[in-house]
Design a protein around this motif. Structure first.
Motif, mmCIF file in Angstrom:
data_model
loop_
_atom_site.group_PDB
_atom_site.id
_atom_site.type_symbol
_atom_site.label_atom_id
_atom_site.label_comp_id
_atom_site.label_asym_id
_atom_site.label_seq_id
_atom_site.Cartn_x
_atom_site.Cartn_y
_atom_site.Cartn_z
ATOM 1 N N ILE A 87 113.569 135.989 -27.843
ATOM 2 C CA ILE A 87 114.171 137.314 -27.701
ATOM 3 C C ILE A 87 114.999 137.621 -28.945
ATOM 4 O O ILE A 87 115.779 136.780 -29.409
ATOM 5 C CB ILE A 87 115.086 137.375 -26.462
ATOM 6 C CG1 ILE A 87 114.340 136.878 -25.225
ATOM 7 C CG2 ILE A 87 115.625 138.782 -26.239
ATOM 8 C CD1 ILE A 87 115.260 136.555 -24.059
ATOM 9 N N LYS A 88 114.850 138.801 -29.477
ATOM 10 C CA LYS A 88 115.677 139.241 -30.598
ATOM 11 C C LYS A 88 117.087 139.531 -30.101
ATOM 12 O O LYS A 88 117.257 140.200 -29.066
ATOM 13 C CB LYS A 88 115.080 140.508 -31.222
ATOM 14 C CG LYS A 88 115.742 140.941 -32.518
ATOM 15 C CD LYS A 88 115.417 139.982 -33.635
ATOM 16 C CE LYS A 88 115.995 140.461 -34.981
ATOM 17 N NZ LYS A 88 115.770 139.461 -36.055
ATOM 18 N N GLN A 89 118.099 139.031 -30.800
ATOM 19 C CA GLN A 89 119.475 139.279 -30.372
ATOM 20 C C GLN A 89 119.968 140.625 -30.911
ATOM 21 O O GLN A 89 120.009 140.855 -32.112
ATOM 22 C CB GLN A 89 120.421 138.175 -30.843
ATOM 23 C CG GLN A 89 121.852 138.384 -30.347
ATOM 24 C CD GLN A 89 122.778 137.264 -30.720
ATOM 25 O OE1 GLN A 89 122.355 136.170 -31.061
ATOM 26 N NE2 GLN A 89 124.087 137.529 -30.676
ATOM 27 N N LYS A 127 105.820 141.434 -23.347
ATOM 28 C CA LYS A 127 106.689 142.332 -24.116
ATOM 29 C C LYS A 127 106.990 141.740 -25.492
ATOM 30 O O LYS A 127 106.920 140.523 -25.698
ATOM 31 C CB LYS A 127 107.998 142.585 -23.358
ATOM 32 C CG LYS A 127 107.848 143.462 -22.125
ATOM 33 C CD LYS A 127 109.191 143.745 -21.481
ATOM 34 C CE LYS A 127 109.098 144.817 -20.399
ATOM 35 N NZ LYS A 127 108.168 144.471 -19.329
ATOM 36 N N THR A 128 107.322 142.601 -26.432
ATOM 37 C CA THR A 128 107.717 142.162 -27.763
ATOM 38 C C THR A 128 109.144 141.617 -27.712
ATOM 39 O O THR A 128 109.891 141.883 -26.760
ATOM 40 C CB THR A 128 107.672 143.322 -28.765
ATOM 41 O OG1 THR A 128 108.697 144.279 -28.420
ATOM 42 C CG2 THR A 128 106.316 144.011 -28.752
ATOM 43 N N PRO A 129 109.560 140.850 -28.737
ATOM 44 C CA PRO A 129 110.941 140.368 -28.776
ATOM 45 C C PRO A 129 111.974 141.497 -28.713
ATOM 46 O O PRO A 129 113.033 141.344 -28.100
ATOM 47 C CB PRO A 129 111.019 139.629 -30.113
ATOM 48 C CG PRO A 129 109.623 139.147 -30.337
ATOM 49 C CD PRO A 129 108.753 140.250 -29.817
ATOM 50 N N GLU A 130 111.642 142.639 -29.324
ATOM 51 C CA GLU A 130 112.558 143.777 -29.294
ATOM 52 C C GLU A 130 112.619 144.410 -27.900
ATOM 53 O O GLU A 130 113.683 144.827 -27.449
ATOM 54 C CB GLU A 130 112.133 144.819 -30.332
ATOM 55 C CG GLU A 130 112.316 144.383 -31.780
ATOM 56 C CD GLU A 130 111.267 143.379 -32.248
ATOM 57 O OE1 GLU A 130 111.499 142.715 -33.270
ATOM 58 O OE2 GLU A 130 110.211 143.258 -31.578
ATOM 59 N N GLU A 131 111.475 144.474 -27.232
ATOM 60 C CA GLU A 131 111.452 145.001 -25.865
ATOM 61 C C GLU A 131 112.208 144.075 -24.916
ATOM 62 O O GLU A 131 112.889 144.541 -23.995
ATOM 63 C CB GLU A 131 110.009 145.183 -25.407
ATOM 64 C CG GLU A 131 109.284 146.331 -26.091
ATOM 65 C CD GLU A 131 107.794 146.348 -25.790
ATOM 66 O OE1 GLU A 131 107.180 147.432 -25.909
ATOM 67 O OE2 GLU A 131 107.235 145.285 -25.432
ATOM 68 N N ARG A 132 112.110 142.777 -25.140
ATOM 69 C CA ARG A 132 112.873 141.825 -24.334
ATOM 70 C C ARG A 132 114.373 142.003 -24.569
ATOM 71 O O ARG A 132 115.174 141.882 -23.636
ATOM 72 C CB ARG A 132 112.442 140.405 -24.681
ATOM 73 C CG ARG A 132 111.011 140.084 -24.287
ATOM 74 C CD ARG A 132 110.531 138.801 -24.935
ATOM 75 N NE ARG A 132 109.137 138.507 -24.583
ATOM 76 C CZ ARG A 132 108.397 137.586 -25.195
ATOM 77 N NH1 ARG A 132 108.917 136.860 -26.179
ATOM 78 N NH2 ARG A 132 107.152 137.382 -24.817
ATOM 79 N N ALA A 133 114.745 142.269 -25.826
ATOM 80 C CA ALA A 133 116.156 142.511 -26.135
ATOM 81 C C ALA A 133 116.679 143.733 -25.395
ATOM 82 O O ALA A 133 117.788 143.723 -24.843
ATOM 83 C CB ALA A 133 116.329 142.699 -27.647
ATOM 84 N N LYS A 134 115.881 144.779 -25.360
ATOM 85 C CA LYS A 134 116.274 145.994 -24.636
ATOM 86 C C LYS A 134 116.403 145.708 -23.139
ATOM 87 O O LYS A 134 117.318 146.223 -22.471
ATOM 88 C CB LYS A 134 115.245 147.101 -24.886
ATOM 89 C CG LYS A 134 115.568 148.432 -24.205
ATOM 90 C CD LYS A 134 116.893 149.004 -24.686
ATOM 91 C CE LYS A 134 116.843 149.403 -26.149
ATOM 92 N NZ LYS A 134 118.104 150.070 -26.583
ATOM 93 N N LEU A 135 115.503 144.878 -22.628
ATOM 94 C CA LEU A 135 115.573 144.493 -21.225
ATOM 95 C C LEU A 135 116.872 143.740 -20.934
ATOM 96 O O LEU A 135 117.517 143.978 -19.909
ATOM 97 C CB LEU A 135 114.361 143.629 -20.874
ATOM 98 C CG LEU A 135 114.225 143.169 -19.415
ATOM 99 C CD1 LEU A 135 114.084 144.368 -18.489
ATOM 100 C CD2 LEU A 135 113.019 142.233 -19.282
ATOM 101 N N LEU A 136 117.271 142.849 -21.843
ATOM 102 C CA LEU A 136 118.524 142.115 -21.666
ATOM 103 C C LEU A 136 119.715 143.066 -21.713
ATOM 104 O O LEU A 136 120.670 142.929 -20.932
ATOM 105 C CB LEU A 136 118.665 141.043 -22.746
ATOM 106 C CG LEU A 136 119.909 140.165 -22.661
ATOM 107 C CD1 LEU A 136 119.935 139.373 -21.359
ATOM 108 C CD2 LEU A 136 119.980 139.210 -23.864
ATOM 109 N N GLU A 137 119.658 144.039 -22.621
ATOM 110 C CA GLU A 137 120.750 145.016 -22.731
ATOM 111 C C GLU A 137 120.929 145.811 -21.440
ATOM 112 O O GLU A 137 122.044 146.201 -21.090
ATOM 113 C CB GLU A 137 120.471 146.000 -23.872
ATOM 114 C CG GLU A 137 120.503 145.399 -25.262
ATOM 115 C CD GLU A 137 120.048 146.406 -26.301
ATOM 116 O OE1 GLU A 137 120.082 147.619 -26.002
ATOM 117 O OE2 GLU A 137 119.639 145.993 -27.394
#
Length: 236
Positions: A87-89, A127-137
């Motif tokens: 996941i992208k932070q 999902k992409t790493p950026e989409e995973r980051a948005k999911l975490l947000e």
């Protein structure tokens, strides 16, 4: 970075409390690694499923990070398992939670059905790493779990949230290369949301010892700082 959380302490008690609330089940637990010698590594319960490192950010480490990322972007890493969850932070100071998610999601540990972790990992698939980051947000439960863990440490919650300490994670993953390697060939993979992606640290025959060598050679070598902490995810 879209928002800023309170930094987590590097403590097995804190990481275990976070993990249990998020859904880690069974006998899995986090333990301190007290040193990098064979004797001290031998005190850690086996098997080790992941290793989390807290290290100080310095001009030297940032220069090394930039150089490594440029090389990875230029050359690629064809041997990495494509199923690794990275996941992208995008949340400042969320590296503790990022390290925990990376460690648990990429280890063969038991999760409680319907827990925050099991749902999140399932939603990350495809999902992409950026989409995973948005999911975490946009998953408030993780922010709440992080806040509870951050406020339960031995140190007072800081009013200045700027920090030069950062968490990264090491796991073992199978090689995806179709060469003459045995099917059981494993790679040591570093997972850090600040990087360009997962980092192949070489063949792995013993996750804890292999991670300790990278910590010694890449992170601690030449550093005058004592602000290092190593914690292992074990399933005794």
């Amino acid at each position: 970075m879209t928002s800023r959380w309170v930094p987590l302490e590097s403590s097995p008690d804190i990481l275990n409390a976070w993990s249990k609330k998020a859904g880690l089940a069974g006998r899995s637990r986090f333990e301190d690694v007290y040193g990098l010698s064979d004797d001290l590594l031998g005190m850690v319960s086996q098997p080790v499923k992941a290793v989390i490192l807290l290290f100080p950010i310095s001009p030297e480490s940032e220069a090394r990070r930039k150089q490594e990322d440029e090389e990875i972007l230029a050359k690629g890493q064809p041997g990495l398992d494509p199923t690794i969850l990275w996941i992208k932070q995008t949340i400042s100071n969320a590296c503790g939670t990022m390290g925990l998610i990376h460690a648990i999601a990429n280890s063969s540990v038991t999760l409680s059905p319907g827990s925050a972790l099991s749902k999140f990992i399932e939603q990350c698939e495809g999902k992409t790493p950026e989409e995973r980051a948005k999911l975490l947000e946009t998953t408030p439960l993780f922010a709440d779990i992080h806040a509870q863990a951050a406020s339960s440490g031995q140190s007072a919650v800081p009013t200045d949230l700027d920090t030069n300490l950062h968490f990264t994670c090491f796991v073992a993953a199978p090689s995806s290369r179709g060469d003459d390697r045995a099917d059981s060939s494993m790679r040591l993979v570093e997972l850090d949301g600040r990087r360009t992606g997962p980092i192949d640290r070489g063949e792995s025959t013993d996750l804890l010892k292999d991670a300790a060598k990278v910590v010694q050679d890449v992170y601690m070598g030449g550093s005058p700082s004592l602000s290092f902490s190593l914690i292992a995810l074990c399933e005794p």
